[in-house]
Design an enzyme around this catalytic site. Structure first.
Site, PDB file in Angstrom:
ATOM      1  N   LEU A  19     -44.394  68.361 -12.095  1.00  0.00           N
ATOM      2  CA  LEU A  19     -43.910  67.087 -12.360  1.00  0.00           C
ATOM      3  C   LEU A  19     -43.348  66.825 -10.756  1.00  0.00           C
ATOM      4  CD1 LEU A  19     -41.584  67.145 -15.348  1.00  0.00           C
ATOM      5  CD2 LEU A  19     -43.755  65.997 -15.289  1.00  0.00           C
ATOM      6  N   ASP A  20     -43.385  65.547 -10.411  1.00  0.00           N
ATOM      7  CA  ASP A  20     -42.975  64.993  -9.247  1.00  0.00           C
ATOM      8  C   ASP A  20     -41.554  65.242  -9.175  1.00  0.00           C
ATOM      9  OD1 ASP A  20     -45.424  63.957  -8.387  1.00  0.00           O
ATOM     10  OD2 ASP A  20     -44.871  61.833  -8.956  1.00  0.00           O
ATOM     11  N   ARG A  21     -41.096  65.286  -7.875  1.00  0.00           N
ATOM     12  CA  ARG A  21     -39.654  65.598  -7.779  1.00  0.00           C
ATOM     13  C   ARG A  21     -38.809  64.436  -8.451  1.00  0.00           C
ATOM     14  NH1 ARG A  21     -36.024  64.369  -3.421  1.00  0.00           N
ATOM     15  NH2 ARG A  21     -37.552  63.082  -2.614  1.00  0.00           N
TER      16      ARG A  21
ATOM     17  N   THR B  61     -39.365  62.699 -10.822  1.00  0.00           N
ATOM     18  CA  THR B  61     -39.620  62.447 -12.178  1.00  0.00           C
ATOM     19  C   THR B  61     -38.930  63.607 -13.206  1.00  0.00           C
ATOM     20  OG1 THR B  61     -41.670  61.498 -12.046  1.00  0.00           O
ATOM     21  CG2 THR B  61     -41.414  62.371 -14.226  1.00  0.00           C
TER      22      THR B  61
END
Length: 302
Positions: free
Chosen positions: A135-137, A139
């Site tokens: 997951l993106d940082r 998100t």
């Protein structure tokens, strides 16, 4: 080399040939900025500079282009991410966590100890923990890790071949003229060094289904279902509809006031995007699995 305190050794690919020494190549590597030759020699004496086979490397040997060297680097000075990493589910093969905003999935650049992978390794006391996806940082939400090397590829393959049904929640403005559900299809590309992904001409490689499902005083709550997995896809698609996600520092426009806050320890304005649910058939048992986040896009700290 094995991980140290939950952190893997750094892999450096030598980008020069025999005209430079191994030590010179390492000193010119951006990820090792700040290290001196004396620092490298001290590591080498301890047997902490090795090749792909784990054999000690002589820093004075001529470098070989595109070969790999492994060593432990000093941990960067990172702001502490002041949010918990709750475990939603665990068995002998996997552990599923509810990742908070601002915590990277795994070490990269200046985010090392303050990552979900390192925290979970330390919490569980095992270096065998490995992410099945990312997951993106910025998100938050459901994130799955494997606990045994022999099952890792089976779970990673689920995500690589898009056998996992993903569902997100986002908080964003509402438009009276926007009818949902709406499916956004376009081509997204992201180049190295560019903070933002961009829509370009060409064959479609990004598809998102977006539905307004509720309203709150802060805006609309949207269900997002990505059918592809391009970088920043959901954030870019929401912005393209004129309903950019609340707290987004990049889309539709770059907002330095939001982007720089975490660097100074201010985590008060998270991106209101949560990976709400993962669903898949377990590759080991065939059992239908579904995991849901307990995080809210309206009250992310609640």
């Amino acid at each position: 080399m094995p991980p140290r305190d939950g952190v893997d050794a750094t892999r450096v690919v030598l980008r020069s040939g025999p005209e430079r020494t191994v030590g010179e190549c390492l000193l010119s590597t951006p990820s090792l900025a700040g290290l001196t030759l004396d620092d490298l020699r001290a590591r080498a004496v301890r047997g902490e500079v090795v090749d792909t086979h784990g054999h000690p490397v002589d820093l004075d040997d001529p470098a070989r282009l595109n070969t790999s060297v492994f060593l432990y680097r000093d941990l960067p000075d990172e702001p502490h991410i002041p949010f918990d990493l709750p475990i939603l589910y665990a068995d002998e093969s996997i552990v599923v966590v509810d990742k908070p905003h601002f915590l990277a999935t795994m070490p990269r650049g200046r985010h090392v100890a303050q990552t979900a992978l390192v925290r979970l390794r330390r919490q569980l006391g095992t270096d065998l923990v490995s992410p099945a996806h990312r997951l993106d940082r910025l998100t938050a939400g459901v994130l799955l890790f494997t606990l045994r090397p022999e099952v890792r590829s089976a779970y990673q393959e689920l995500f690589a071949t898009r056998q996992v049904v993903k569902e997100y929640r986002a908080l964003a403005p509402m438009r009276d003229d926007l009818t949902t559900p709406v499916t956004v299809t376009d081509r997204i590309e992201k180049t190295a060094g560019d903070l933002r992904a961009r829509v370009v001409d060409g064959e479609v490689n990004a598809i998102s289904e977006i539905t307004l499902i509720d309203r709150s005083g802060a805006g609309g709550i949207y269900r997002l279902r990505p059918h592809t997995g391009r970088t920043h896809q959901l954030r870019l698609h929401m912005a393209s509809l004129g309903v950019g996600i609340v707290g987004d520092p990049l889309y539709p426009d770059i907002r330095p006031d939001l982007a720089e806050r975490p660097d100074h320890g201010d985590f008060s304005q998270p991106l209101r995007l949560v990976a709400y649910a993962l669903g898949f058939d377990d590759p080991l048992t065939g059992e239908a699995r579904r995991f849901e986040s307990r995080r809210s896009v309206v009250d992310p700290d609640g």
